[in-house]
Design a protein around this motif. Structure first.
Motif, mmCIF file in Angstrom:
data_model
loop_
_atom_site.group_PDB
_atom_site.id
_atom_site.type_symbol
_atom_site.label_atom_id
_atom_site.label_comp_id
_atom_site.label_asym_id
_atom_site.label_seq_id
_atom_site.Cartn_x
_atom_site.Cartn_y
_atom_site.Cartn_z
ATOM 1 N N LYS A 199 0.832 -1.198 0.000
ATOM 2 C CA LYS A 199 0.000 0.000 0.000
ATOM 3 C C LYS A 199 0.866 1.246 0.000
ATOM 4 O O LYS A 199 0.386 2.340 0.292
ATOM 5 C CB LYS A 199 -0.896 0.008 1.230
ATOM 6 N N VAL A 238 -0.237 4.874 -1.638
ATOM 7 C CA VAL A 238 -1.689 5.027 -1.709
ATOM 8 C C VAL A 238 -2.104 6.081 -0.698
ATOM 9 O O VAL A 238 -1.695 6.039 0.463
ATOM 10 C CB VAL A 238 -2.391 3.678 -1.404
ATOM 11 N N GLU A 239 -2.915 7.016 -1.124
ATOM 12 C CA GLU A 239 -3.379 8.062 -0.222
ATOM 13 C C GLU A 239 -4.595 7.563 0.545
ATOM 14 O O GLU A 239 -5.467 6.898 0.002
ATOM 15 C CB GLU A 239 -3.749 9.315 -1.016
ATOM 16 N N MET A 240 -4.652 7.927 1.829
ATOM 17 C CA MET A 240 -5.774 7.508 2.657
ATOM 18 C C MET A 240 -6.951 8.448 2.456
ATOM 19 O O MET A 240 -6.778 9.647 2.283
ATOM 20 C CB MET A 240 -5.364 7.533 4.132
ATOM 21 N N ARG A 241 -8.154 7.902 2.499
ATOM 22 C CA ARG A 241 -9.363 8.706 2.394
ATOM 23 C C ARG A 241 -10.228 8.372 3.608
ATOM 24 O O ARG A 241 -10.464 7.205 3.915
ATOM 25 C CB ARG A 241 -10.115 8.382 1.112
ATOM 26 N N ILE A 246 -9.228 13.315 1.539
ATOM 27 C CA ILE A 246 -7.961 12.595 1.448
ATOM 28 C C ILE A 246 -6.979 13.201 2.433
ATOM 29 O O ILE A 246 -6.909 14.419 2.593
ATOM 30 C CB ILE A 246 -7.404 12.666 0.015
ATOM 31 N N GLY A 247 -6.199 12.335 3.116
ATOM 32 C CA GLY A 247 -5.130 12.818 3.992
ATOM 33 C C GLY A 247 -5.214 12.291 5.406
ATOM 34 O O GLY A 247 -4.234 12.368 6.140
ATOM 35 N N HIS A 248 -6.335 11.764 5.810
ATOM 36 C CA HIS A 248 -6.443 11.172 7.139
ATOM 37 C C HIS A 248 -7.451 10.032 7.082
ATOM 38 O O HIS A 248 -8.103 9.822 6.063
ATOM 39 C CB HIS A 248 -6.835 12.219 8.189
ATOM 40 N N ASN A 249 -7.590 9.321 8.178
ATOM 41 C CA ASN A 249 -8.533 8.214 8.207
ATOM 42 C C ASN A 249 -9.640 8.482 9.218
ATOM 43 O O ASN A 249 -9.662 9.515 9.886
ATOM 44 C CB ASN A 249 -7.826 6.892 8.498
#
Length: 151
Positions: free
Chosen positions: A105, A108-111, A118-121
């Motif tokens: 992974k 891969v950018e976190m959404r 996008i940028g955090h979880n």
């Protein structure tokens, strides 16, 4: 208290049939009873290695300490391999191709699944300004109307 058993004591051989005097070198209670009946001193029947003179003679010699560092080479214990798989010492270069069998992974950018940004979880989501995101909070100690009414 008499248990009903009899033991044979031999003052000449310094022995008793209970074998305590034979093993320890100190007269047992059966031998002490016989020595007391003969009006003798029990110290005369104790083995010689318990006397003060023998102990002084044993410890009369002085043993000087010896430095082993000058006499013997220092021997290190042999290295043992641990039972697990050996660890990798080198780090792989980033431009080296990865194996195809295992997907990564990396890159891969976190959404966030709450606010879709996008940028955090979801776990670190604080809810952006201007968005109405319902946050469920559990209140401790608050009873609802159904729980308060008796049945």
């Amino acid at each position: 208290m008499w248990s009903g058993s009899q033991h044979v004591v031999d003052l000449v051989q310094n022995s008793c049939s209970c074998r305590i005097w034979d093993l320890t070198g100190i007269p047992c209670m059966h031998a002490l009873a016989v020595i007391h009946l003969k009006n003798e001193f029990p110290e005369t029947y104790v083995q010689t290695w318990y006397t003060k003179q023998t102990q002084l003679q044993i410890y009369s010699n002085f043993v000087s300490p010896v430095s082993l560092l000058n006499m013997l080479p220092i021997l290190l214990p042999p290295l043992r391999r641990p039972p697990d798989r050996p660890t990798k010492v080198r780090r792989k270069e980033p431009d080296k191709p990865q194996k195809i069998e295992r997907l990564s992974k990396r890159g891969v950018e976190m959404r966030c699944s709450k606010c879709k940004i996008i940028g955090h979880n979801k776990r670190s989501c604080k809810g952006e300004v201007g968005q109405n995101i319902p946050v469920k909070r559990h209140q401790v100690g608050v009873r609802t109307q159904q729980q308060a009414t008796p049945i």
